[in-house]
Design an enzyme around this catalytic site. Structure first.
Site, mmCIF file in Angstrom:
data_model
loop_
_atom_site.group_PDB
_atom_site.id
_atom_site.type_symbol
_atom_site.label_atom_id
_atom_site.label_comp_id
_atom_site.label_asym_id
_atom_site.label_seq_id
_atom_site.Cartn_x
_atom_site.Cartn_y
_atom_site.Cartn_z
ATOM 1 N N ASN A 176 37.669 40.061 55.808
ATOM 2 C CA ASN A 176 39.126 40.060 55.666
ATOM 3 C C ASN A 176 39.775 41.415 55.923
ATOM 4 O O ASN A 176 40.895 41.473 56.417
ATOM 5 C CB ASN A 176 39.542 39.502 54.302
ATOM 6 C CG ASN A 176 38.912 40.244 53.169
ATOM 7 O OD1 ASN A 176 37.762 40.666 53.252
ATOM 8 N ND2 ASN A 176 39.643 40.432 52.096
ATOM 9 N N GLY A 251 32.877 40.433 48.515
ATOM 10 C CA GLY A 251 32.884 39.052 48.994
ATOM 11 C C GLY A 251 33.185 38.104 47.857
ATOM 12 O O GLY A 251 33.896 38.455 46.908
ATOM 13 N N SER A 252 32.604 36.898 47.934
ATOM 14 C CA SER A 252 32.961 35.865 46.956
ATOM 15 C C SER A 252 32.202 36.035 45.638
ATOM 16 O O SER A 252 31.129 36.633 45.593
ATOM 17 C CB SER A 252 32.682 34.487 47.543
ATOM 18 O OG SER A 252 31.304 34.344 47.773
ATOM 19 N N GLY A 256 28.329 37.245 44.903
ATOM 20 C CA GLY A 256 28.159 38.464 44.102
ATOM 21 C C GLY A 256 27.162 38.243 42.974
ATOM 22 O O GLY A 256 26.308 39.100 42.709
ATOM 23 N N GLU A 273 32.569 43.747 44.413
ATOM 24 C CA GLU A 273 34.030 43.530 44.432
ATOM 25 C C GLU A 273 34.228 42.076 44.852
ATOM 26 O O GLU A 273 33.944 41.701 45.972
ATOM 27 C CB GLU A 273 34.679 44.511 45.399
ATOM 28 C CG GLU A 273 36.139 44.730 45.078
ATOM 29 C CD GLU A 273 37.020 43.661 45.661
ATOM 30 O OE1 GLU A 273 37.210 42.620 44.980
ATOM 31 O OE2 GLU A 273 37.504 43.841 46.776
ATOM 32 N N CYS A 308 41.877 40.172 48.561
ATOM 33 C CA CYS A 308 41.426 39.965 47.183
ATOM 34 C C CYS A 308 42.545 40.261 46.184
ATOM 35 O O CYS A 308 42.584 39.691 45.106
ATOM 36 C CB CYS A 308 40.175 40.768 46.893
ATOM 37 S SG CYS A 308 40.213 42.402 47.585
ATOM 38 N N GLU A 487 35.867 51.520 43.577
ATOM 39 C CA GLU A 487 35.764 52.021 44.949
ATOM 40 C C GLU A 487 37.009 52.821 45.308
ATOM 41 O O GLU A 487 37.983 52.858 44.553
ATOM 42 C CB GLU A 487 35.617 50.839 45.917
ATOM 43 C CG GLU A 487 34.312 50.073 45.709
ATOM 44 C CD GLU A 487 34.001 49.141 46.852
ATOM 45 O OE1 GLU A 487 34.579 48.048 46.899
ATOM 46 O OE2 GLU A 487 33.180 49.508 47.720
HETATM 47 P P1 NAI Z 1 30.904 35.233 51.216
HETATM 48 O O1 NAI Z 1 30.879 35.872 49.901
HETATM 49 O O2 NAI Z 1 30.014 34.062 51.464
HETATM 50 O O3 NAI Z 1 30.557 36.320 52.361
HETATM 51 C C1 NAI Z 1 30.746 37.716 52.237
HETATM 52 C C2 NAI Z 1 29.524 38.419 52.817
HETATM 53 O O4 NAI Z 1 28.377 38.066 52.054
HETATM 54 C C3 NAI Z 1 29.194 38.043 54.261
HETATM 55 O O5 NAI Z 1 28.717 39.196 54.931
HETATM 56 C C4 NAI Z 1 28.090 37.028 54.095
HETATM 57 O O6 NAI Z 1 27.237 36.938 55.207
HETATM 58 C C5 NAI Z 1 27.343 37.585 52.898
HETATM 59 N N1 NAI Z 1 26.550 36.598 52.159
HETATM 60 C C6 NAI Z 1 26.828 35.286 51.970
HETATM 61 N N2 NAI Z 1 25.850 34.701 51.237
HETATM 62 C C7 NAI Z 1 24.941 35.664 50.951
HETATM 63 C C8 NAI Z 1 23.708 35.679 50.235
HETATM 64 N N3 NAI Z 1 23.226 34.596 49.661
HETATM 65 N N4 NAI Z 1 23.054 36.850 50.149
HETATM 66 C C9 NAI Z 1 23.536 37.979 50.714
HETATM 67 N N5 NAI Z 1 24.671 38.016 51.423
HETATM 68 C C10 NAI Z 1 25.386 36.886 51.532
HETATM 69 O O7 NAI Z 1 32.404 34.825 51.556
HETATM 70 P P2 NAI Z 1 32.915 33.791 52.662
HETATM 71 O O8 NAI Z 1 32.038 32.592 52.702
HETATM 72 O O9 NAI Z 1 33.077 34.531 53.926
HETATM 73 O O10 NAI Z 1 34.334 33.404 52.067
HETATM 74 C C11 NAI Z 1 34.437 32.428 51.058
HETATM 75 C C12 NAI Z 1 35.400 32.832 49.988
HETATM 76 O O11 NAI Z 1 34.981 34.038 49.393
HETATM 77 C C13 NAI Z 1 36.792 33.132 50.448
HETATM 78 O O12 NAI Z 1 37.551 31.972 50.576
HETATM 79 C C14 NAI Z 1 37.287 34.034 49.353
HETATM 80 O O13 NAI Z 1 37.724 33.269 48.261
HETATM 81 C C15 NAI Z 1 36.069 34.801 48.953
HETATM 82 N N6 NAI Z 1 36.049 36.143 49.581
HETATM 83 C C16 NAI Z 1 36.496 37.204 48.860
HETATM 84 C C17 NAI Z 1 36.571 38.447 49.446
HETATM 85 C C18 NAI Z 1 37.083 39.634 48.696
HETATM 86 O O14 NAI Z 1 37.645 40.540 49.285
HETATM 87 N N7 NAI Z 1 36.883 39.741 47.414
HETATM 88 C C19 NAI Z 1 36.184 38.669 50.837
HETATM 89 C C20 NAI Z 1 35.679 37.489 51.498
HETATM 90 C C21 NAI Z 1 35.636 36.283 50.864
#
Ligand code: NAI
Ligand code: MG
Length: 514
Positions: A176, A251-252, A256, A273, A308, A487
């Site tokens: 994002n 990420g999500s 996390g 985060e 976020c 951060e």
């Molecule tokens: P995600 O948390 O799945 O992905 C973020 C990162 O984590 C990506 O690089 C992904 O490849 C990696 N990842 C995913 N599963 C993993 C695992 N099991 N082990 C290690 N790394 C892993 O987020 P996604 O699917 O892109 O978005 C889904 C929802 O997450 C969004 O709708 C939003 O609600 C939330 N999100 C929150 C963010 C924030 O800034 N806090 C940023 C992105 C997503």
């Protein structure tokens, strides 16, 4: 004359966009290891799509354990020299890397828009500027890697602590705000003497690889490495690798939590985060002229709500309710949805089909909620260009119960809900009633109420009478399920990218050991 200038500008824009696409193609199927772009161990790749027109802009390697092993071992080799480079010299190199990004800022911003669909003028250019600024800031802070001296009972014993680099840092970033979040991890980690392996988000790998390549013009080979791949296949082995001694993730929330689990068996420190479901609150005495544009900014509609800190639950005192809604709707009508790579566009498009469907899913919940109203937006645009990509207008709802998934989940799309309130205490309770605790903002002229709010709100990043994005030098991080750690400021570098060692030195006096 005016026409000539307009023509020249549009030519410049076209040339810039052609170069951005050529750059994404050039970076295709590459990882950054040992200072150079090279093919991965795996020959498998996945397509990277521009969500504006669904064109394939390139391919990214689908790295797995073999690539993780190769890159982490290389980063460990680089660590042995990098940790001994004097701190301020490391910081100077990080600052030179920022200068290099600045030289390419137009290209970087365009590749960022191609990758993400974020609008060039309102998002990608400012994000590129903040990326440069944050990198430069951490480079300048390298001299602050100080320990403490501890008063001793005897002048024969010197007691002190030193801060040391930890080793290889594994970083996993989302899509994002990929560049800002990339340097939020890389710049403090490198300045503190660690080496880094970043796994990019599968939706937006190209802009990060480009910036890493640019930074590598001035960094020693191997200190900053970038791989791409899916979470389970690439992110998980990176976290589990025994030589990775620190993990940093944005990420999500569920991912996390999974990452904290991968880190547990080796007691590896993690920074997380994990997003939010943030309240914006307008008290009855608020300055509405200030609050209305403020909460429109706070909803981060110009990033399609994919932030976020997006303030998606807007609590408005009943007395101002109709006025605020009217003002917000008028503001939303001014925002231009369009081609992300056109500087006239205010709002680009949602990153991916998955996220687009997520928004549609929550809108279906809204439509089936009795009493819910769509105050603005809520329909896909009919324009043929916008109909092709993942475009969705800024959308404002009301009449949604607080217990609805719409008010509880992080939608991460351009959808916010307005909630009327009368009682301050009940509003505070409702505002705190989610698992998250990231950001919150309040609009009031009443200082006592503002201070009470600051005291009682469960959020790590609180603003009164403004709702700006997180920025350099302002410590940022969540409470509750929004994460662990801070951060963007000095404490990130000190507390998250160093380990401390306590030392007691006796100059050789037998009396002092007693
Ligand atoms: P995600 O948390 O799945 O992905 C973020 C990162 O984590 C990506 O690089 C992904 O490849 C990696 N990842 C995913 N599963 C993993 C695992 N099991 N082990 C290690 N790394 C892993 O987020 P996604 O699917 O892109 O978005 C889904 C929802 O997450 C969004 O709708 C939003 O609600 C939330 N999100 C929150 C963010 C924030 O800034 N806090 C940023 C992105 C997503
Ligand atoms: Mg995911």
């Amino acid at each position: 004359m005016v026409e000539d200038t307009v023509m020249a500008r549009s030519q410049e824009r076209d040339d810039g966009n052609v170069l951005a696409r050529e750059t994404a193609e050039r970076l295709s199927a590459k990882i950054l290891l040992g200072g150079t772009l090279r093919p991965a161990e795996t020959s498998e790749t996945f397509d990277v799509i521009h969500p504006g027109d669904l064109s394939v802009i390139g391919r990214a390697p689908r790295c797995g354990k073999a690539d993780v092993d190769a890159v982490v071992e290389n980063a460990q080799q680089a660590f042995i020299q990098w940790r001994d480079v004097p701190a301020r010299e490391r910081g100077r190199m990080v600052q030179l890397a920022a200068d290099q990004i600045e030289l390419e800022k137009d290209l970087v911003a365009r590749v960022l828009s191609l990758d993400t669909g974020n609008a060039l003028r309102t998002q990608s250019r400012p994000e590129t500027a903040s990326t440069i600024d944050l990198t430069r800031m951490f480079g300048g802070l390298a001299g602050e890697l100080k320990g403490e001296t501890v008063p001793s009972a005897s002048s024969d014993v010197l007691q002190y602590s030193v801060r040391e680099p930890i080793g290889v840092v594994g970083g996993i970033i989302p899509w994002n705000a990929p560049l800002f979040l990339f340097v939020a991890k890389v710049a403090p980690a490198l300045a503190a003497g660690n080496t880094v392996v970043i796994k990019t988000a599968e939706q937006a790998p190209m802009c990060v690889l480009l910036v890493a390549e640019i930074m590598n013009r001035v960094l020693p080979p191997g200190v900053l490495n970038v791989i791409s791949g899916y979470g389970e296949e690439c992110g998980k082995p990176l976290c589990e690798h025994p030589l990775v001694r620190k993990i940093t993730f944005t990420g999500s929330m569920p991912v996390g939590c999974a990452i904290a689990g991968y880190a547990a068996p080796k007691l590896c420190p993690v920074t997380l985060e994990l997003g939010g479901k943030n309240p914006a609150i307008i008290l009855p005495d608020a300055d509405v002229e200030l609050a209305v544009p403020g909460i429109v900014d706070g909803m981060r509609y110009t990033r399609q709500g994919q932030a976020c800190t997006a303030a998606t639950r807007v609590f408005v005192h009943e007395r101002l309710y109709d006025r605020v809604i009217e003002g917000v709707v008028a503001k939303l009508a001014e925002l231009k949805l369009g081609d992300p790579l056109n500087d006239e566009t205010d709002i680009g498009c949602i990153i991916s089909e998955e996220q687009f469907n997520r928004t549609l899913h929550y809108m279906e919940i809204a439509r089936s909620t009795p009493g819910a109203r769509v105050l603005y937006g809520g329909e896909r645009p009919t324009d043929p260009y916008l109909g092709k990509g993942y475009f969705y207008p800024p959308t404002l709802l009301d009449g949604i119960p607080l217990t609805s998934h719409i008010c509880q989940d992080e939608i991460f799309g351009p959808v916010a809900t307005v909630l009327p309130f009368t009682d301050f205490d009940a509003m505070i309770r409702d505002a705190n009633d989610t698992p998250y605790g990231l950001a919150a903002n309040l609009w009031t002229r009443d200082l006592a109420r503002a201070m009470e709010f600051v005291d009682r709100i469960e959020a790590g990043f609180v603003q009164v009478n403004q709702c700006v994005a997180p920025r350099s030098n302002v410590s940022y991080g969540g409470l509750k399920m929004s994460g662990l750690g801070k951060e963007y400021a000095l404490d990130s570098m000190l507390n998250h990218f160093t380990q401390s060692k306590t030392v007691l030195i006796n100059r050789g006096s037998p009396a002092a050991t007693l």
